[in-house]
Design a protein around this motif. Structure first.
Motif, PDB file in Angstrom:
ATOM      1  N   ASP A 102       0.808  -1.219   0.000  1.00 42.95           N
ATOM      2  CA  ASP A 102       0.000   0.000   0.000  1.00 42.95           C
ATOM      3  C   ASP A 102       0.844   1.273   0.000  1.00 42.95           C
ATOM      4  OD1 ASP A 102       0.938  -0.258   2.545  1.00 42.95           O
ATOM      5  OD2 ASP A 102      -1.004  -0.119   3.528  1.00 42.95           O
ATOM      6  N   CYS A 103       2.154   1.122  -0.129  1.00 50.02           N
ATOM      7  CA  CYS A 103       3.019   2.291  -0.256  1.00 50.02           C
ATOM      8  C   CYS A 103       4.288   1.890  -1.013  1.00 50.02           C
ATOM      9  CB  CYS A 103       3.363   2.880   1.112  1.00 50.02           C
ATOM     10  SG  CYS A 103       4.360   1.811   2.141  1.00 50.02           S
ATOM     11  N   LEU A 104       5.028   2.864  -1.503  1.00 51.28           N
ATOM     12  CA  LEU A 104       6.212   2.566  -2.306  1.00 51.28           C
ATOM     13  C   LEU A 104       7.293   1.825  -1.522  1.00 51.28           C
ATOM     14  CD1 LEU A 104       6.604   5.707  -4.558  1.00 51.28           C
ATOM     15  CD2 LEU A 104       5.937   3.408  -5.225  1.00 51.28           C
ATOM     16  N   ALA A 105       7.305   1.969  -0.218  1.00 51.99           N
ATOM     17  CA  ALA A 105       8.304   1.262   0.583  1.00 51.99           C
ATOM     18  C   ALA A 105       8.094  -0.249   0.518  1.00 51.99           C
ATOM     19  CB  ALA A 105       8.247   1.728   2.028  1.00 51.99           C
ATOM     20  N   ASP A 106       6.897  -0.695   0.141  1.00 43.34           N
ATOM     21  CA  ASP A 106       6.635  -2.126   0.030  1.00 43.34           C
ATOM     22  C   ASP A 106       7.350  -2.768  -1.153  1.00 43.34           C
ATOM     23  OD1 ASP A 106       5.073  -2.107   2.290  1.00 43.34           O
ATOM     24  OD2 ASP A 106       3.214  -1.745   1.190  1.00 43.34           O
ATOM     25  N   VAL A 107       7.909  -1.965  -2.049  1.00 45.23           N
ATOM     26  CA  VAL A 107       8.678  -2.505  -3.164  1.00 45.23           C
ATOM     27  C   VAL A 107       9.931  -3.193  -2.644  1.00 45.23           C
ATOM     28  CG1 VAL A 107       9.979  -1.858  -5.242  1.00 45.23           C
ATOM     29  CG2 VAL A 107       7.762  -0.833  -4.804  1.00 45.23           C
ATOM     30  N   ALA A 108      10.359  -2.878  -1.438  1.00 42.24           N
ATOM     31  CA  ALA A 108      11.552  -3.499  -0.859  1.00 42.24           C
ATOM     32  C   ALA A 108      11.408  -5.013  -0.755  1.00 42.24           C
ATOM     33  CB  ALA A 108      11.837  -2.909   0.517  1.00 42.24           C
ATOM     34  N   MET A 109      10.173  -5.519  -0.677  1.00 43.57           N
ATOM     35  CA  MET A 109       9.994  -6.965  -0.593  1.00 43.57           C
ATOM     36  C   MET A 109      10.389  -7.651  -1.894  1.00 43.57           C
ATOM     37  SD  MET A 109       5.932  -7.543  -0.572  1.00 43.57           S
ATOM     38  CE  MET A 109       4.874  -6.885  -1.834  1.00 43.57           C
ATOM     39  N   LEU A 110      10.485  -6.897  -3.000  1.00 40.43           N
ATOM     40  CA  LEU A 110      10.880  -7.449  -4.286  1.00 40.43           C
ATOM     41  C   LEU A 110      12.348  -7.180  -4.611  1.00 40.43           C
ATOM     42  CD1 LEU A 110       7.791  -6.272  -6.311  1.00 40.43           C
ATOM     43  CD2 LEU A 110       8.203  -8.546  -5.425  1.00 40.43           C
ATOM     44  N   ARG A 111      13.061  -6.586  -3.697  1.00 42.71           N
ATOM     45  CA  ARG A 111      14.425  -6.133  -3.948  1.00 42.71           C
ATOM     46  C   ARG A 111      15.340  -7.239  -4.472  1.00 42.71           C
ATOM     47  NH1 ARG A 111      16.309  -2.794   0.577  1.00 42.71           N
ATOM     48  NH2 ARG A 111      15.116  -1.280  -0.569  1.00 42.71           N
ATOM     49  N   HIS A 112      15.210  -8.436  -3.974  1.00 41.16           N
ATOM     50  CA  HIS A 112      16.126  -9.506  -4.355  1.00 41.16           C
ATOM     51  C   HIS A 112      15.627 -10.312  -5.539  1.00 41.16           C
ATOM     52  CE1 HIS A 112      18.580  -8.586  -0.959  1.00 41.16           C
ATOM     53  NE2 HIS A 112      17.523  -8.616  -0.189  1.00 41.16           N
ATOM     54  N   ASP A 113      14.517  -9.909  -6.121  1.00 37.56           N
ATOM     55  CA  ASP A 113      13.975 -10.618  -7.268  1.00 37.56           C
ATOM     56  C   ASP A 113      14.697 -10.166  -8.529  1.00 37.56           C
ATOM     57  OD1 ASP A 113      12.354 -12.217  -8.775  1.00 37.56           O
ATOM     58  OD2 ASP A 113      10.787 -10.716  -8.970  1.00 37.56           O
ATOM     59  N   PRO A 114      15.244 -11.089  -9.309  1.00 36.70           N
ATOM     60  CA  PRO A 114      16.040 -10.696 -10.480  1.00 36.70           C
ATOM     61  C   PRO A 114      15.231 -10.280 -11.699  1.00 36.70           C
ATOM     62  CG  PRO A 114      15.924 -13.061 -10.336  1.00 36.70           C
ATOM     63  CD  PRO A 114      15.225 -12.513  -9.119  1.00 36.70           C
TER      64      PRO A 114
END
Length: 68
Positions: free
Chosen positions: A55-67
């Motif tokens: 629900d916010c841009l900080a949640d993109v961090a959960m995809l950080r390690h996805d290539p």
């Protein structure tokens, strides 16, 4: 990890369909020469984070390690 189980299906669908390359190619004219991040990857990360319940841009961090 169980809450992100559906992400594998979404990521593989994007990858197999070629949507990741198509978006990167479409956004290439707006990419600055010294840009560090691919704008297509950034856009897909935001879309996937939203699809996974972010629900916010900080949640993109959960995809950080996805290539993707």
């Amino acid at each position: 990890m169980v809450s992100q189980a559906g992400s594998v299906l979404l990521v593989e669908t994007v990858r197999k369909s070629g949507l990741d390359r198509a978006i990167s190619t479409a956004l290439a004219p707006w990419c600055k020469p010294r840009a560090v991040h691919d704008p297509g990857k950034v856009l897909l990360d935001v879309a996937l984070a939203t699809a996974l319940g972010g629900d916010c841009l900080a949640d993109v961090a959960m995809l950080r390690h996805d290539p993707l």
